[in-house]
Structures are given as structure tokens and as C-alpha cells.
Motif scaffolding. Structure first.
Motif, PDB file in Angstrom:
ATOM      1  N   ARG A   1      36.783  46.553  76.607  1.00 25.37           N
ATOM      2  CA  ARG A   1      35.810  47.573  76.206  1.00 25.37           C
ATOM      3  C   ARG A   1      36.551  48.750  75.589  1.00 25.37           C
ATOM      4  O   ARG A   1      37.637  49.135  76.050  1.00 25.37           O
ATOM      5  CB  ARG A   1      34.945  47.999  77.387  1.00 25.37           C
ATOM      6  N   MET A   2      35.948  49.282  74.540  1.00 23.45           N
ATOM      7  CA  MET A   2      36.574  50.418  73.881  1.00 23.45           C
ATOM      8  C   MET A   2      36.369  51.652  74.738  1.00 23.45           C
ATOM      9  O   MET A   2      35.238  51.983  75.088  1.00 23.45           O
ATOM     10  CB  MET A   2      36.000  50.640  72.479  1.00 23.45           C
ATOM     11  N   VAL A   3      37.464  52.331  75.099  1.00 24.51           N
ATOM     12  CA  VAL A   3      37.338  53.527  75.929  1.00 24.51           C
ATOM     13  C   VAL A   3      37.514  54.797  75.106  1.00 24.51           C
ATOM     14  O   VAL A   3      37.172  55.889  75.562  1.00 24.51           O
ATOM     15  CB  VAL A   3      38.338  53.521  77.108  1.00 24.51           C
ATOM     16  N   SER A   4      38.025  54.664  73.902  1.00 27.39           N
ATOM     17  CA  SER A   4      38.183  55.836  73.039  1.00 27.39           C
ATOM     18  C   SER A   4      38.455  55.373  71.623  1.00 27.39           C
ATOM     19  O   SER A   4      39.021  54.302  71.408  1.00 27.39           O
ATOM     20  CB  SER A   4      39.352  56.696  73.519  1.00 27.39           C
ATOM     21  N   ASN A   5      38.031  56.185  70.668  1.00 27.24           N
ATOM     22  CA  ASN A   5      38.434  55.959  69.273  1.00 27.24           C
ATOM     23  C   ASN A   5      39.137  57.226  68.776  1.00 27.24           C
ATOM     24  O   ASN A   5      39.077  57.556  67.598  1.00 27.24           O
ATOM     25  CB  ASN A   5      37.207  55.623  68.417  1.00 27.24           C
ATOM     26  N   ALA A   6      39.767  57.936  69.721  1.00 29.10           N
ATOM     27  CA  ALA A   6      40.401  59.219  69.390  1.00 29.10           C
ATOM     28  C   ALA A   6      41.803  59.305  69.985  1.00 29.10           C
ATOM     29  O   ALA A   6      42.210  60.340  70.513  1.00 29.10           O
ATOM     30  CB  ALA A   6      39.533  60.380  69.869  1.00 29.10           C
TER      31      ALA A   6
ATOM     32  N   CYS B   1      43.005  61.739  67.292  1.00 31.27           N
ATOM     33  CA  CYS B   1      42.820  61.353  65.884  1.00 31.27           C
ATOM     34  C   CYS B   1      41.520  60.576  65.736  1.00 31.27           C
ATOM     35  O   CYS B   1      41.262  59.647  66.497  1.00 31.27           O
ATOM     36  CB  CYS B   1      44.001  60.477  65.459  1.00 31.27           C
ATOM     37  N   THR B   2      40.714  60.938  64.760  1.00 31.38           N
ATOM     38  CA  THR B   2      39.443  60.244  64.541  1.00 31.38           C
ATOM     39  C   THR B   2      39.290  59.770  63.100  1.00 31.38           C
ATOM     40  O   THR B   2      38.188  59.480  62.651  1.00 31.38           O
ATOM     41  CB  THR B   2      38.252  61.167  64.896  1.00 31.38           C
ATOM     42  N   ALA B   3      40.390  59.671  62.360  1.00 29.03           N
ATOM     43  CA  ALA B   3      40.319  59.209  60.967  1.00 29.03           C
ATOM     44  C   ALA B   3      41.496  58.288  60.680  1.00 29.03           C
ATOM     45  O   ALA B   3      42.550  58.399  61.308  1.00 29.03           O
ATOM     46  CB  ALA B   3      40.367  60.402  60.018  1.00 29.03           C
ATOM     47  N   ASP B   4      41.313  57.389  59.721  1.00 26.92           N
ATOM     48  CA  ASP B   4      42.375  56.437  59.396  1.00 26.92           C
ATOM     49  C   ASP B   4      43.684  57.156  59.049  1.00 26.92           C
ATOM     50  O   ASP B   4      44.766  56.655  59.327  1.00 26.92           O
ATOM     51  CB  ASP B   4      41.974  55.562  58.207  1.00 26.92           C
ATOM     52  N   ALA B   5      43.569  58.324  58.442  1.00 30.64           N
ATOM     53  CA  ALA B   5      44.751  59.036  57.953  1.00 30.64           C
ATOM     54  C   ALA B   5      45.702  59.454  59.079  1.00 30.64           C
ATOM     55  O   ALA B   5      46.870  59.725  58.812  1.00 30.64           O
ATOM     56  CB  ALA B   5      44.336  60.264  57.156  1.00 30.64           C
TER      57      ALA B   5
ATOM     58  N   LEU C   1      44.764  52.239  62.803  1.00 27.89           N
ATOM     59  CA  LEU C   1      43.759  52.385  63.849  1.00 27.89           C
ATOM     60  C   LEU C   1      44.102  53.519  64.810  1.00 27.89           C
ATOM     61  O   LEU C   1      45.253  53.953  64.903  1.00 27.89           O
ATOM     62  CB  LEU C   1      43.635  51.067  64.619  1.00 27.89           C
ATOM     63  N   HIS C   2      43.084  53.962  65.543  1.00 24.77           N
ATOM     64  CA  HIS C   2      43.277  55.009  66.554  1.00 24.77           C
ATOM     65  C   HIS C   2      42.372  54.743  67.758  1.00 24.77           C
ATOM     66  O   HIS C   2      41.955  55.660  68.458  1.00 24.77           O
ATOM     67  CB  HIS C   2      43.007  56.396  65.943  1.00 24.77           C
ATOM     68  N   ASP C   3      42.077  53.447  67.967  1.00 29.97           N
ATOM     69  CA  ASP C   3      41.192  53.073  69.078  1.00 29.97           C
ATOM     70  C   ASP C   3      41.994  52.721  70.332  1.00 29.97           C
ATOM     71  O   ASP C   3      43.213  52.552  70.289  1.00 29.97           O
ATOM     72  CB  ASP C   3      40.270  51.913  68.654  1.00 29.97           C
TER      73      ASP C   3
HETATM   74  C1  LIG Z   1      36.868  54.125  64.912  1.00 28.10           C
HETATM   75  O1  LIG Z   1      36.817  55.122  63.904  1.00 28.10           O
HETATM   76  C2  LIG Z   1      36.968  54.639  62.573  1.00 28.10           C
HETATM   77  C3  LIG Z   1      37.033  55.846  61.650  1.00 28.10           C
HETATM   78  O2  LIG Z   1      38.361  56.224  61.446  1.00 28.10           O
HETATM   79  C4  LIG Z   1      35.802  53.723  62.248  1.00 28.10           C
HETATM   80  O3  LIG Z   1      35.942  53.228  60.926  1.00 28.10           O
HETATM   81  C5  LIG Z   1      35.834  52.554  63.224  1.00 28.10           C
HETATM   82  O4  LIG Z   1      34.719  51.711  62.997  1.00 28.10           O
HETATM   83  C6  LIG Z   1      35.797  53.057  64.664  1.00 28.10           C
HETATM   84  N1  LIG Z   1      36.088  51.918  65.532  1.00 28.10           N
HETATM   85  C7  LIG Z   1      35.196  51.406  66.365  1.00 28.10           C
HETATM   86  C8  LIG Z   1      35.647  50.181  67.097  1.00 28.10           C
HETATM   87  O5  LIG Z   1      34.092  51.891  66.537  1.00 28.10           O
END
Ligand SMILES: *[C@@H]1O[C@H](CO)[C@@H](O)[C@H](O)[C@H]1NC(C)=O
Ligand SMILES: *[C@@H]1O[C@H](CO)[C@@H](O)[C@H](O)[C@H]1NC(C)=O
Ligand SMILES: *[C@@H]1O[C@H](CO)[C@@H](O)[C@H](O)[C@H]1NC(C)=O
Length: 342
Positions: free
Chosen positions: A274-279, A283-287, A261-263
């Protein structure tokens, strides 16, 4: 306080949209299950493990600013990962954890103390608790509190999970707070002192997607626990980071459902998230997501993360990176924080 890279410095260099800045890559080797704390001398890091075949580490590193690391003498204790490390009073404590061992019991319950920023260590003997790794620790009401963890073979049903809670003022004399807390036995929960109460967050009861936990529990004394939420907004996970970020709880990344994860999630009460970032880490990808890194919220208002892993196997990608995020600013102010400028 000697943490030299200030919020003002960082904001002036980190124009990146995500707010994250990579401060260094090494010089310590890539690892997961490392631990670090801030004390008067800077950030001190101890241990962790590399991929299978390389022993757990007992190297000690210190940085004043996350960019420049100094190697201190190796600690006199056995190399270890998934141990506990705390800054308590004027000293740093390391306890428990596990080594990489094919033979013998790889789990520890020894306790060590350094009162000079990780340069020298004194043995405080063995704690009365079952040797374990993945134990959660926090300081609370002047005591160090240890909760949960695991021991035993990682093969089949050999791994045993724990839900006992212990406390100590000095690392030598221990009190059992409960032998069987209300939360289910688990490894790798995170424990944090938040508004004078202990919160225990998530963890795991195995190494598969369906054995990850998300529930959050609260206690005033470490003995009696109340469920805050069984279903937080974030997904069940382990190997996550949790810090008390200037009056808010910040939970970062980890491992869930075979994904790294990267959230980032924020809560004022441990219940509503509350989600404040997914980066995280830009990073924005599982890798490039990660788990089993270690986060430190510094007195100068930064969140640092050290190391971590990207693959839930012993042969995956490991990092040697130190990253920083200003806990105030970057377009996502955290409520109620106060930042010391130096
Ligand atoms: C965060 O990004 C990933 C992609 O790597 C996505 O699959 C995931 O659903 C996103 N998380 C949220 C909580 O939106
Ligand atoms: C970090 O600290 C080291 C040692 O004091 C110093 O040489 C270096 O310039 C500092 N780096 C930053 C980015 O502040
Ligand atoms: C721990 O408590 C639970 C109920 O909360 C109970 O079911 C279980 O048997 C107890 N285990 C031990 C070892 O006492």
C-alpha cells in the motif's frame, strides 16, 4: 550504539508534514550508485559516480548522525559505483561494481573488508563470479548472498544480465547456490532478508522505460525461488530503495517510465503493498524524485537516504544530500517496529 541523532531528537525538529528532514548537503560530492551501511562506528559510505567524465569514486565517509560527515582515507581499491556493500559480523564488505572506463573491462569481482569502520581495508582477492555491477546483496542465515547484476557494453545488445546466486560466510570462500534462478536475469534488483527469507524485488533488463521490472520473488535458501507477485501495486522500477523497517518492508522511489519517483510503499508480506506517501524527501513532483540513492534503516529507528540521481542520462541532476525519516511516528506508524532510544 553510536547513532546519535535519535528518533526523539528528530521528531522534535522535524515538524514537516512529510516527516522528512534534510540532515546535510555534502560535504561529499553529488553522486549516484553509492553504497552505505551502518556498523558500530556509525554510517559508512563508499563510492558512487558523478556525471560522465568524472571517475567513479573510492572515497570513504562516515557519520555518527547523518549531519556531520568525516572523510576517512580513500579506500585502496579502484573507484566504483553500483557495487555491493554489507555490514556482516564485525566488518564491512565491499565487492564488485563498475568504474567509468572507455577502454578495458570496467566491471569488478574483487572483495574487500574493513573491520575498523572503513578506516583500513584488506583485500580478500577475487570472487569466482563474473565481474558485475548492479548486483543485489543481503545477509541471510549468517552468510552474505549476492544475486544477479550485469556486465558488458552499455551500447546496443552488449549488456548481459545475470540470475546466478552466490553465498559466502567470510568473503573469501564462495558457494554457488544457483546458476540460473527462476527470476529472469536482471540488474539492480534489491535483496532483503525478511522474516528469515530472502526477497528479491524489481530491477531492470535495460535502460529504457519498457525494460523496468516489478516482480517479487522469495527464497528460503537462495537456490529455490518462488514468485510472490508478478504485479505488485507499485509500478515496475529500478534504482529503488528497499529496507526492512522494523518488521515491515518499505520500498521507496526509483525510476519508472522515464519518471523519477517519490513514492513510498509498505508491505507486511511482500505480496500486498500500500502506498503510504507520495512525498518522499518532501518531494511531490518528478523533478525532485530520485533513483540510485542508497537507503539505510538505522538501529535507532531512522530511515536515511544518501545521494541519488534525477535524470536517466549521464548528465542529469545528482544529489549530495542526506535525508532522514523516522520509521515510527510522523503520522504513519509502521507496524511491529521497535525503536531503541539512546
Ligand atoms: C505521485 O505523484 C506523481 C506526480 O509527481 C503522480 O504522477 C503519480 O501518479 C503519483 N503516484 C501515485 C502512485 O499516485
Ligand atoms: C553530529 O555529530 C557531530 C560529531 O559528533 C556533532 O558535532 C554534531 O553536533 C552532531 N549534530 C547533530 C545534529 O546531532
Ligand atoms: C534458465 O532457466 C530457464 C527456465 O527457468 C531456461 O529457459 C533457460 O534456458 C535457463 N538458462 C540457462 C543458461 O541455463
Amino acid at each position: 550504539m553510536s547513532f546519535i541523532l535519535t528518533l526523539a531528537n528528530l521528531l522534535s525538529i522535524a515538524a514537516a508534514a512529510s516527516g522528512w528532514l534534510k540532515l546535510s548537503d555534502g560535504p561529499w560530492s553529488a553522486r549516484e550508485g553509492l553504497m552505505a551501511v551502518e556498523d558500530a562506528s556509525g554510517i559508512v559510505m563508499v563510492g558512487g559516480r558523478a556525471n560522465l567524465g568524472l571517475a567513479a569514486q573510492h572515497d570513504v565517509w562516515r557519520t555518527p548522525n547523518g549531519s556531520s560527515w568525516e572523510r576517512l582515507p580513500d579506500a585502496p581499491f579502484a573507484g566504483r559505483a553500483y557495487h555491493a556493500m554489507l555490514s556482516h559480523g564485525a566488518c564491512i564488505f565491499v565487492m564488485g561494481g563498475q568504474t567509468v572506463a572507455l577502454l578495458g573491462d570496467p566491471f569488478f569481482n574483487d572483495v574487500w573488508r574493513s573491520c575498523d569502520g572503513g578506516e583500513t581495508w584488506d583485500s580478500l582477492g577475487h570472487a569466482p563470479w563474473q565481474p558485475r555491477a548492479g548486483l543485489a546483496v543481503a545477509t541471510h542465515n549468517g552468510r552474505m548472498v549476492v544475486a544477479g547484476g550485469c556486465f558488458g557494453s552499455s551500447i546496443g545488445a552488449g549488456r548481459k544480465f545475470l540470475n546466478d546466486v552466490w553465498a559466502t560466510r567470510d568473503g573469501a570462500s564462495w558457494e554457488l547456490l544457483t546458476a540460473n534462478a527462476s527470476w529472469s536475469a536482471r540488474s539492480g534488483p534489491r535483496l532483503v532478508d525478511f522474516n528469515g527469507r530472502l526477497l528479491l524485488l524489481a530491477g531492470e533488463v535495460g535502460f529504457t522505460a519498457d525494460t523496468q521490472l516489478g516482480d517479487i520473488w522469495e527464497s528460503g535458501d537462495g537456490a529455490t525461488w518462488t514468485l510472490l507477485t508478478a504485479t505488485p501495486a507499485f509500478s515496475a522500477r529500478s534504482g529503488h530503495g528497499v529496507v526492512n523497517a522494523g518488521g515491515s518492508l518499505l520500498l521507496i522511489a526509483g525510476w519508472h517510465d522515464a519518471k523519477c519517483l517519490h513514492d513510498q510503499w509498505l508491505s507486511e508480506d511482500g505480496v500486498v503493498w500500500r502506498m503510504v506517501s507520495n512525498a518522499t524527501w518532501a518531494c511531490t513532483a518528478d523533478a525532485c524524485g530520485r533513483f540510485d540513492f542508497w537507503p539505510v534503516a538505522t538501529s535507532s529507528g531512522l530511515l536515511l537516504t544518501l545521494g541519488g540521481s534525477n535524470a536517466y542520462s549521464t548528465f542529469g541532476k545528482l544529489w549530495a544530500e542526506t535525508w532522514a525519516l523516522p520509521l515510527l511516528g510522523g503520522g504513519r506508524p509502521l507496524r511491529g517496529g521497535s525503536v531503541a532510544m539512546h
